[in-house]
Design a protein around this motif. Structure first.
Motif, PDB file in Angstrom:
ATOM      1  N   ILE A  78      15.458 -10.965  28.033  1.00  0.00           N
ATOM      2  CA  ILE A  78      16.910 -10.786  28.064  1.00  0.00           C
ATOM      3  C   ILE A  78      17.561 -12.159  28.220  1.00  0.00           C
ATOM      4  O   ILE A  78      17.232 -12.922  29.125  1.00  0.00           O
ATOM      5  N   ILE A  79      18.455 -12.458  27.288  1.00  0.00           N
ATOM      6  CA  ILE A  79      19.148 -13.749  27.253  1.00  0.00           C
ATOM      7  C   ILE A  79      20.645 -13.494  27.407  1.00  0.00           C
ATOM      8  O   ILE A  79      21.208 -12.661  26.692  1.00  0.00           O
ATOM      9  N   TYR A  80      21.273 -14.212  28.317  1.00  0.00           N
ATOM     10  CA  TYR A  80      22.732 -14.110  28.498  1.00  0.00           C
ATOM     11  C   TYR A  80      23.388 -15.303  27.830  1.00  0.00           C
ATOM     12  O   TYR A  80      22.999 -16.445  28.072  1.00  0.00           O
ATOM     13  N   MET A 110      16.735  -9.906  23.643  1.00  0.00           N
ATOM     14  CA  MET A 110      17.906  -9.036  23.655  1.00  0.00           C
ATOM     15  C   MET A 110      19.044  -9.905  24.162  1.00  0.00           C
ATOM     16  O   MET A 110      18.929 -10.511  25.232  1.00  0.00           O
ATOM     17  N   ILE A 111      20.111  -9.972  23.392  1.00  0.00           N
ATOM     18  CA  ILE A 111      21.212 -10.870  23.723  1.00  0.00           C
ATOM     19  C   ILE A 111      22.334 -10.087  24.406  1.00  0.00           C
ATOM     20  O   ILE A 111      22.844  -9.106  23.853  1.00  0.00           O
ATOM     21  N   PHE A 112      22.683 -10.549  25.607  1.00  0.00           N
ATOM     22  CA  PHE A 112      23.816  -9.981  26.338  1.00  0.00           C
ATOM     23  C   PHE A 112      24.961 -10.978  26.274  1.00  0.00           C
ATOM     24  O   PHE A 112      24.771 -12.168  26.516  1.00  0.00           O
ATOM     25  N   LYS A 113      26.136 -10.494  25.929  1.00  0.00           N
ATOM     26  CA  LYS A 113      27.347 -11.317  25.894  1.00  0.00           C
ATOM     27  C   LYS A 113      28.386 -10.619  26.756  1.00  0.00           C
ATOM     28  O   LYS A 113      28.625  -9.420  26.580  1.00  0.00           O
ATOM     29  N   ASN A 114      28.977 -11.349  27.673  1.00  0.00           N
ATOM     30  CA  ASN A 114      29.934 -10.767  28.621  1.00  0.00           C
ATOM     31  C   ASN A 114      29.338  -9.552  29.323  1.00  0.00           C
ATOM     32  O   ASN A 114      29.994  -8.518  29.493  1.00  0.00           O
ATOM     33  N   ILE A 182      11.964   3.186  15.997  1.00  0.00           N
ATOM     34  CA  ILE A 182      11.978   3.614  17.406  1.00  0.00           C
ATOM     35  C   ILE A 182      10.780   3.021  18.154  1.00  0.00           C
ATOM     36  O   ILE A 182       9.645   3.124  17.692  1.00  0.00           O
ATOM     37  N   LEU A 183      11.076   2.401  19.296  1.00  0.00           N
ATOM     38  CA  LEU A 183      10.038   1.852  20.174  1.00  0.00           C
ATOM     39  C   LEU A 183      10.033   2.655  21.471  1.00  0.00           C
ATOM     40  O   LEU A 183      11.062   2.744  22.144  1.00  0.00           O
ATOM     41  N   GLU A 184       8.872   3.215  21.800  1.00  0.00           N
ATOM     42  CA  GLU A 184       8.760   3.937  23.083  1.00  0.00           C
ATOM     43  C   GLU A 184       7.933   3.130  24.063  1.00  0.00           C
ATOM     44  O   GLU A 184       8.035   3.323  25.270  1.00  0.00           O
ATOM     45  N   ASP A 185       7.127   2.217  23.546  1.00  0.00           N
ATOM     46  CA  ASP A 185       6.272   1.394  24.380  1.00  0.00           C
ATOM     47  C   ASP A 185       6.787  -0.049  24.298  1.00  0.00           C
ATOM     48  O   ASP A 185       6.454  -0.765  23.369  1.00  0.00           O
ATOM     49  N   TYR A 186       7.622  -0.427  25.239  1.00  0.00           N
ATOM     50  CA  TYR A 186       8.222  -1.760  25.211  1.00  0.00           C
ATOM     51  C   TYR A 186       8.493  -2.215  26.637  1.00  0.00           C
ATOM     52  O   TYR A 186       8.479  -1.409  27.576  1.00  0.00           O
ATOM     53  N   SER A 187       8.727  -3.500  26.789  1.00  0.00           N
ATOM     54  CA  SER A 187       9.085  -4.043  28.096  1.00  0.00           C
ATOM     55  C   SER A 187      10.134  -5.126  27.895  1.00  0.00           C
ATOM     56  O   SER A 187      10.268  -5.678  26.801  1.00  0.00           O
ATOM     57  N   PHE A 188      10.870  -5.400  28.955  1.00  0.00           N
ATOM     58  CA  PHE A 188      11.788  -6.532  28.893  1.00  0.00           C
ATOM     59  C   PHE A 188      11.772  -7.261  30.206  1.00  0.00           C
ATOM     60  O   PHE A 188      11.462  -6.689  31.255  1.00  0.00           O
ATOM     61  N   SER A 189      12.055  -8.555  30.153  1.00  0.00           N
ATOM     62  CA  SER A 189      12.079  -9.369  31.359  1.00  0.00           C
ATOM     63  C   SER A 189      13.352 -10.194  31.384  1.00  0.00           C
ATOM     64  O   SER A 189      13.927 -10.505  30.345  1.00  0.00           O
ATOM     65  N   LEU A 190      13.774 -10.520  32.591  1.00  0.00           N
ATOM     66  CA  LEU A 190      15.008 -11.299  32.759  1.00  0.00           C
ATOM     67  C   LEU A 190      14.692 -12.777  32.781  1.00  0.00           C
ATOM     68  O   LEU A 190      13.585 -13.196  32.965  1.00  0.00           O
TER      69      LEU A 190
END
Length: 190
Positions: A78-80, A110-114, A182-190
């Protein structure tokens, strides 16, 4: 300003060109000029091809075909970034590439804006949340596959927070080549 270049990625397979009317609409919205891309695209074989059409405000500059092989994506960083802007499909993807370089050992970002989810570096995104598929109301790029699923009523637009993403039990990546993956097996990190 006149030399800004844009591109479309168009799926071709078995000599069929997919969802061309959505790509034509995006070109028209990008440069306020109509090109009928069907006059320019002639698949070179029957394999699954990624057709890349490069254009500027005046003309189609180049068309290339590449055999397509889907990337395996299961981990996201995850990218801000509140300054990122990619409202048109610019050929110059330097700002997205710079964010992608920050992915650490993950497959994608995954890009987060505001503080809201927008997109990945290569696709729009949707999450399965409270029994329906939702996609960010303000993505970085208004993708053609995303638009098609919204018009079909399958996808709803909504602001998506990190908390909502954490509660989703599946996500989907959307672009012209992978459609609604569709992805059911995924992970994300900060």
């Amino acid at each position: 300003m006149n030399n800004i270049q844009y591109f479309e990625t168009i799926k071709c397979e078995d000599n069929e060109i997919f969802n061309l009317n959505y790509h034509n609409k995006r070109v028209a919205n990008t440069i306020a000029k109509n090109f009928d891309l069907s006059e320019y695209i002639y698949p070179i074989n029957e394999k699954l091809l990624r057709c890349k059409v490069i254009y500027n405000k005046d003309e189609i500059i180049d068309i290339n075909y590449f055999e397509y092989k889907k990337r395996k994506i299961s981990s996201f960083k995850i990218i801000y970034n509140n300054k990122i802007e990619y409202s048109k499909k610019y050929l110059n993807r330097e700002s997205l590439n710079n964010l992608f370089e920050q992915r650490d050992n993950c497959d994608e970002i995954m890009i987060f804006k505001n503080n809201l989810l927008t997109d990945t570096s290569i696709a729009n995104i949707a999450i399965y949340f409270e029994n329906s598929w939702i996609t960010p109301k303000t993505p970085l790029l208004y993708g053609t596959t995303r638009q098609r699923y919204i018009e079909q009523g399958f996808l709803k637009q909504q602001d998506i927070t990190l908390e909502m993403l954490k509660k989703a039990n599946k996500i989907a990546l959307l672009n012209a080549m992978i459609d609604f993956d569709i992805l059911e097996d995924y992970s994300f990190s900060l």
